[in-house]
Motif scaffolding. Structure first.
Motif, PDB file in Angstrom:
ATOM      1  N   GLY A  64      -6.736  22.735 -12.594  1.00 28.73           N
ATOM      2  CA  GLY A  64      -6.447  23.036 -11.207  1.00 28.73           C
ATOM      3  C   GLY A  64      -6.319  21.668 -10.580  1.00 28.73           C
ATOM      4  O   GLY A  64      -6.359  21.219  -9.410  1.00 28.73           O
ATOM      5  N   LEU A  65      -6.129  20.397 -11.417  1.00 26.14           N
ATOM      6  CA  LEU A  65      -5.998  19.109 -10.850  1.00 26.14           C
ATOM      7  C   LEU A  65      -4.389  18.702 -10.643  1.00 26.14           C
ATOM      8  O   LEU A  65      -3.776  19.005 -11.397  1.00 26.14           O
ATOM      9  CB  LEU A  65      -6.886  18.173 -11.702  1.00 26.14           C
ATOM     10  CG  LEU A  65      -8.227  18.514 -12.298  1.00 26.14           C
ATOM     11  CD1 LEU A  65      -8.849  17.254 -13.122  1.00 26.14           C
ATOM     12  CD2 LEU A  65      -9.043  18.396 -10.926  1.00 26.14           C
ATOM     13  N   ASP A  66      -4.432  17.946  -9.639  1.00 24.07           N
ATOM     14  CA  ASP A  66      -3.116  17.284  -9.465  1.00 24.07           C
ATOM     15  C   ASP A  66      -3.168  16.087 -10.158  1.00 24.07           C
ATOM     16  O   ASP A  66      -4.101  15.641 -10.885  1.00 24.07           O
ATOM     17  CB  ASP A  66      -2.504  17.134  -7.997  1.00 24.07           C
ATOM     18  CG  ASP A  66      -3.532  16.410  -7.124  1.00 24.07           C
ATOM     19  OD1 ASP A  66      -4.322  15.292  -7.993  1.00 24.07           O
ATOM     20  OD2 ASP A  66      -3.716  16.451  -5.933  1.00 24.07           O
ATOM     21  N   ARG A  67      -2.094  15.277 -10.265  1.00 24.30           N
ATOM     22  CA  ARG A  67      -1.913  14.245 -11.074  1.00 24.30           C
ATOM     23  C   ARG A  67      -3.085  12.987 -10.684  1.00 24.30           C
ATOM     24  O   ARG A  67      -3.693  12.733 -11.670  1.00 24.30           O
ATOM     25  CB  ARG A  67      -0.457  13.512 -11.006  1.00 24.30           C
ATOM     26  CG  ARG A  67      -0.419  12.304 -11.911  1.00 24.30           C
ATOM     27  CD  ARG A  67       1.308  11.615 -11.647  1.00 24.30           C
ATOM     28  NE  ARG A  67       1.265  10.603 -12.961  1.00 24.30           N
ATOM     29  CZ  ARG A  67       0.866   9.554 -13.052  1.00 24.30           C
ATOM     30  NH1 ARG A  67       0.068   9.203 -12.036  1.00 24.30           N
ATOM     31  NH2 ARG A  67       0.888   8.697 -14.037  1.00 24.30           N
ATOM     32  N   ASP A  68      -3.002  12.806  -9.406  1.00 23.89           N
ATOM     33  CA  ASP A  68      -3.973  11.874  -9.103  1.00 23.89           C
ATOM     34  C   ASP A  68      -5.536  12.226  -9.449  1.00 23.89           C
ATOM     35  O   ASP A  68      -6.328  11.392  -9.826  1.00 23.89           O
ATOM     36  CB  ASP A  68      -4.072  11.495  -7.478  1.00 23.89           C
ATOM     37  CG  ASP A  68      -2.734  10.727  -7.105  1.00 23.89           C
ATOM     38  OD1 ASP A  68      -2.128  10.330  -8.057  1.00 23.89           O
ATOM     39  OD2 ASP A  68      -1.923  10.733  -5.972  1.00 23.89           O
ATOM     40  N   GLU A  69      -5.871  13.353  -9.071  1.00 21.90           N
ATOM     41  CA  GLU A  69      -7.148  13.999  -9.517  1.00 21.90           C
ATOM     42  C   GLU A  69      -7.359  14.088 -10.813  1.00 21.90           C
ATOM     43  O   GLU A  69      -8.427  13.526 -11.554  1.00 21.90           O
ATOM     44  CB  GLU A  69      -7.104  15.498  -8.988  1.00 21.90           C
ATOM     45  CG  GLU A  69      -7.369  15.560  -7.397  1.00 21.90           C
ATOM     46  CD  GLU A  69      -7.264  17.141  -6.876  1.00 21.90           C
ATOM     47  OE1 GLU A  69      -7.524  17.242  -5.661  1.00 21.90           O
ATOM     48  OE2 GLU A  69      -6.595  17.845  -7.720  1.00 21.90           O
ATOM     49  N   ALA A  70      -6.461  14.346 -11.827  1.00 19.66           N
ATOM     50  CA  ALA A  70      -6.595  14.200 -13.186  1.00 19.66           C
ATOM     51  C   ALA A  70      -6.899  12.827 -13.677  1.00 19.66           C
ATOM     52  O   ALA A  70      -7.653  12.660 -14.761  1.00 19.66           O
ATOM     53  CB  ALA A  70      -5.310  14.730 -13.910  1.00 19.66           C
ATOM     54  N   LYS A  71      -6.433  11.890 -13.135  1.00 18.14           N
ATOM     55  CA  LYS A  71      -6.300  10.543 -13.572  1.00 18.14           C
ATOM     56  C   LYS A  71      -7.827  10.074 -13.155  1.00 18.14           C
ATOM     57  O   LYS A  71      -8.610   9.462 -14.120  1.00 18.14           O
ATOM     58  CB  LYS A  71      -5.442   9.532 -12.869  1.00 18.14           C
ATOM     59  CG  LYS A  71      -5.683   8.092 -13.281  1.00 18.14           C
ATOM     60  CD  LYS A  71      -4.345   7.167 -12.499  1.00 18.14           C
ATOM     61  CE  LYS A  71      -4.538   5.691 -12.973  1.00 18.14           C
ATOM     62  NZ  LYS A  71      -3.550   5.014 -12.119  1.00 18.14           N
ATOM     63  N   ALA A  72      -8.414  10.377 -12.051  1.00 24.02           N
ATOM     64  CA  ALA A  72      -9.565  10.230 -11.438  1.00 24.02           C
ATOM     65  C   ALA A  72     -10.640  10.808 -12.455  1.00 24.02           C
ATOM     66  O   ALA A  72     -11.578  10.410 -12.723  1.00 24.02           O
ATOM     67  CB  ALA A  72      -9.841  10.659 -10.119  1.00 24.02           C
ATOM     68  N   PHE A  73     -10.374  12.116 -12.836  1.00 21.36           N
ATOM     69  CA  PHE A  73     -11.145  12.883 -13.924  1.00 21.36           C
ATOM     70  C   PHE A  73     -11.298  12.068 -15.079  1.00 21.36           C
ATOM     71  O   PHE A  73     -12.504  11.909 -15.888  1.00 21.36           O
ATOM     72  CB  PHE A  73     -10.721  14.318 -14.146  1.00 21.36           C
ATOM     73  CG  PHE A  73     -11.639  15.259 -14.679  1.00 21.36           C
ATOM     74  CD1 PHE A  73     -13.067  15.507 -14.356  1.00 21.36           C
ATOM     75  CD2 PHE A  73     -11.453  15.716 -16.039  1.00 21.36           C
ATOM     76  CE1 PHE A  73     -13.975  16.395 -15.133  1.00 21.36           C
ATOM     77  CE2 PHE A  73     -12.298  16.468 -16.622  1.00 21.36           C
ATOM     78  CZ  PHE A  73     -13.456  17.022 -16.157  1.00 21.36           C
ATOM     79  N   ALA A  74     -10.400  11.654 -15.715  1.00 20.00           N
ATOM     80  CA  ALA A  74     -10.203  10.725 -16.977  1.00 20.00           C
ATOM     81  C   ALA A  74     -10.978   9.526 -16.655  1.00 20.00           C
ATOM     82  O   ALA A  74     -11.752   9.004 -17.724  1.00 20.00           O
ATOM     83  CB  ALA A  74      -8.714  10.602 -17.285  1.00 20.00           C
ATOM     84  N   ARG A  75     -10.759   8.923 -15.715  1.00 17.76           N
ATOM     85  CA  ARG A  75     -11.475   7.819 -15.424  1.00 17.76           C
ATOM     86  C   ARG A  75     -13.135   7.876 -15.293  1.00 17.76           C
ATOM     87  O   ARG A  75     -13.890   7.049 -15.880  1.00 17.76           O
ATOM     88  CB  ARG A  75     -10.975   6.894 -14.235  1.00 17.76           C
ATOM     89  CG  ARG A  75      -9.332   6.452 -14.481  1.00 17.76           C
ATOM     90  CD  ARG A  75      -9.468   5.542 -15.163  1.00 17.76           C
ATOM     91  NE  ARG A  75      -9.983   4.178 -14.611  1.00 17.76           N
ATOM     92  CZ  ARG A  75     -10.334   2.847 -15.369  1.00 17.76           C
ATOM     93  NH1 ARG A  75     -10.002   3.276 -17.031  1.00 17.76           N
ATOM     94  NH2 ARG A  75     -10.740   2.024 -15.111  1.00 17.76           N
TER      95      ARG A  75
END
Length: 229
Positions: A64-75
């Protein structure tokens, strides 16, 4: 999702979401970091509830994550793994059952990884067009060597406990990994903390040697009365 309990010198931190194989959401990651960094015992024992260690990231969240949210989740996952690695306590991972993706990466951040005979490991995200992004691409080659790391990551194959022991992914196979955490906790807390800092030090050799000698001298001075008995 995260349960904690203290027994003597060990804080037990349990990934407690067995119906989802202890998969972690953003809230779960934050709670995990708080549990490990907030421990006041010399040893933390990290394990999973039920039949798995951890499936890593909750894919229902990830999809359910967009690109910016996916990056934040990985971080966020990287910061949690870094916090485990840098915790004051010695962190022992007790792996019983499957560790997958981010679950492998959390284990890699621990100081000791101890498996039961039923433990298995895999970076299965590659089959879904993903990969573990909680620091595993740096830690796995460092721990098992580049060749083994490439094989495990690129194939997505399941590694059983015996194979994990041979490649150095785990240090022991025992019936109850909690006994290893208790064994470590029997030692001097100050020496444990110093040893962890020194063995995690990635400075150049001369700096490491100087810090090692200074740390040794500090411990001798602190424990003079005990050593003289």
């Amino acid at each position: 999702m995260i349960e904690t309990a203290v027994d003597g010198g060990v804080t037990r931190v349990v990934l407690d979401r067995p119906t989802r194989r202890n998969a972690l959401t953003e809230a779960g990651l934050r709670d995990l970091r708080a549990a490990v960094t907030g421990a006041e015992t010399p040893v933390v024992y990290l394990t999973g509830a039920g039949a798995a260690f951890s499936a890593g990231a909750d894919l229902d969240v990830v999809t359910g994550l967009d690109r910016d949210e996916a990056k934040a989740f990985a971080r966020l996952g990287q910061r949690v793994a870094d916090a485990i690695e840098g915790a004051e306590s010695v962190v022992v991972a007790g792996i019983d059952g499957p560790a997958r993706g981010g679950g492998v990466e959390l284990a890699l951040a621990c100081d000791l990884r101890v498996a039961t005979p039923d433990a298995t490991f895999a970076e299965t995200g590659v089959s879904l067009g993903l990969f573990g992004a909680w620091g595993g691409t740096a830690r796995l080659p460092r721990i098992v060597g580049e060749g083994e790391a490439m094989d495990v990551a690129l194939s997505g194959r399941v590694v059983d406990a015996e194979a994990a022991l041979r490649m150095g992914l785990v240090s022991r196979i025992v019936a109850d990994p909690a006994t290893v955490a208790a064994e470590v906790a029997e030692n001097d807390p100050g020496a444990l903390a110093v040893l962890k800092r020194r063995m995690r030090d990635d400075s150049d050799r001369a700096v490491q040697h100087a810090r090692e000698a200074a740390a040794f001298a500090d411990l001798v001075a602190e424990n003079a009365s005990t050593l003289s008995r």
